[in-house]
Design a protein around this motif. Structure first.
Motif, PDB file in Angstrom:
ATOM      1  N   SER A  64       0.810  -1.279  -0.022  1.00 47.09           N
ATOM      2  CA  SER A  64       0.062   0.117   0.031  1.00 47.09           C
ATOM      3  C   SER A  64       0.979   1.277  -0.076  1.00 47.09           C
ATOM      4  CB  SER A  64      -0.996  -0.061   1.155  1.00 47.09           C
ATOM      5  OG  SER A  64      -0.074  -0.225   2.271  1.00 47.09           O
ATOM      6  N   THR A  65       0.304   2.427  -0.017  1.00 51.91           N
ATOM      7  CA  THR A  65       0.742   3.647  -0.036  1.00 51.91           C
ATOM      8  C   THR A  65       0.382   4.557   1.250  1.00 51.91           C
ATOM      9  OG1 THR A  65       0.589   3.764  -2.361  1.00 51.91           O
ATOM     10  CG2 THR A  65       1.195   5.730  -1.109  1.00 51.91           C
ATOM     11  N   VAL A  66       1.394   5.077   2.050  1.00 54.09           N
ATOM     12  CA  VAL A  66       1.145   5.655   3.310  1.00 54.09           C
ATOM     13  C   VAL A  66       0.253   7.065   2.679  1.00 54.09           C
ATOM     14  CG1 VAL A  66       1.958   6.889   5.351  1.00 54.09           C
ATOM     15  CG2 VAL A  66       2.989   4.904   4.316  1.00 54.09           C
ATOM     16  N   PHE A  67      -0.910   7.109   3.454  1.00 46.45           N
ATOM     17  CA  PHE A  67      -1.614   8.420   2.741  1.00 46.45           C
ATOM     18  C   PHE A  67      -1.585   9.483   4.064  1.00 46.45           C
ATOM     19  CE2 PHE A  67      -5.799  10.430   3.130  1.00 46.45           C
ATOM     20  CZ  PHE A  67      -5.821  10.882   1.746  1.00 46.45           C
ATOM     21  N   LEU A  79      -3.460   3.849   5.397  1.00 43.86           N
ATOM     22  CA  LEU A  79      -2.648   3.356   4.341  1.00 43.86           C
ATOM     23  C   LEU A  79      -3.866   3.598   2.991  1.00 43.86           C
ATOM     24  CD1 LEU A  79      -1.167   0.153   5.611  1.00 43.86           C
ATOM     25  CD2 LEU A  79      -0.016   2.496   5.249  1.00 43.86           C
ATOM     26  N   GLU A  80      -3.390   3.604   1.866  1.00 42.85           N
ATOM     27  CA  GLU A  80      -4.229   3.590   0.683  1.00 42.85           C
ATOM     28  C   GLU A  80      -3.684   2.720  -0.254  1.00 42.85           C
ATOM     29  OE1 GLU A  80      -5.615   4.071  -3.196  1.00 42.85           O
ATOM     30  OE2 GLU A  80      -3.430   4.662  -2.525  1.00 42.85           O
ATOM     31  N   SER A  81      -4.744   1.777  -0.385  1.00 42.29           N
ATOM     32  CA  SER A  81      -4.776   0.686  -1.635  1.00 42.29           C
ATOM     33  C   SER A  81      -6.071   0.385  -2.250  1.00 42.29           C
ATOM     34  CB  SER A  81      -4.413  -0.792  -0.812  1.00 42.29           C
ATOM     35  OG  SER A  81      -4.001  -1.814  -1.592  1.00 42.29           O
ATOM     36  N   GLN A 136       5.665  -2.675   1.600  1.00 44.90           N
ATOM     37  CA  GLN A 136       5.372  -4.032   1.264  1.00 44.90           C
ATOM     38  C   GLN A 136       4.811  -4.861   2.438  1.00 44.90           C
ATOM     39  OE1 GLN A 136       5.938  -5.065  -1.903  1.00 44.90           O
ATOM     40  NE2 GLN A 136       6.307  -2.726  -2.269  1.00 44.90           N
ATOM     41  N   GLY A 150       3.465   9.108   1.434  1.00 47.21           N
ATOM     42  CA  GLY A 150       3.717   8.754   0.065  1.00 47.21           C
ATOM     43  C   GLY A 150       4.729   7.456  -0.187  1.00 47.21           C
ATOM     44  N   ASP A 151       5.213   7.138   1.166  1.00 42.32           N
ATOM     45  CA  ASP A 151       5.974   5.796   1.069  1.00 42.32           C
ATOM     46  C   ASP A 151       5.062   4.756   0.354  1.00 42.32           C
ATOM     47  OD1 ASP A 151       8.081   7.105   2.022  1.00 42.32           O
ATOM     48  OD2 ASP A 151       7.854   5.907   3.920  1.00 42.32           O
ATOM     49  N   VAL A 152       5.628   3.892  -0.444  1.00 43.83           N
ATOM     50  CA  VAL A 152       5.043   2.561  -0.797  1.00 43.83           C
ATOM     51  C   VAL A 152       5.788   1.400  -0.104  1.00 43.83           C
ATOM     52  CG1 VAL A 152       4.748   0.992  -2.867  1.00 43.83           C
ATOM     53  CG2 VAL A 152       4.897   3.396  -3.302  1.00 43.83           C
TER      54      VAL A 152
END
Length: 71
Positions: free
Chosen positions: A11-14, A33-35, A62, A58-60
């Protein structure tokens, strides 16, 4: 005893809601998180003090990546 909070999916940190030194209660939101266009809150599983935050907006991340440490 420290609790490692780890990502359950890619996911991406929202949003990062907490900072190092913040005191949290069980169930408090640590990050969002955003997924797949869904916002997913990551909650504290125990009360304590946030001793480390390992992500930024903004970090992706795992599956299994360290998000935060609560002690």
């Amino acid at each position: 005893m420290a609790e490692d909070v780890r990502a359950e999916m890619v996911s991406t940190v929202f949003e990062v809601v907490v900072r190092e030194g913040d005191v949290v209660a069980e169930g408090d939101t640590l990050v969002i998180l955003e997924s797949m266009k869904m916002e997913i809150p990551v909650l504290a599983e125990s009360a304590g003090t946030v001793t480390s935050v390992g992500v930024s907006v903004g970090d992706v991340i795992q599956q299994g990546d360290l998000i935060a440490v609560i002690s």
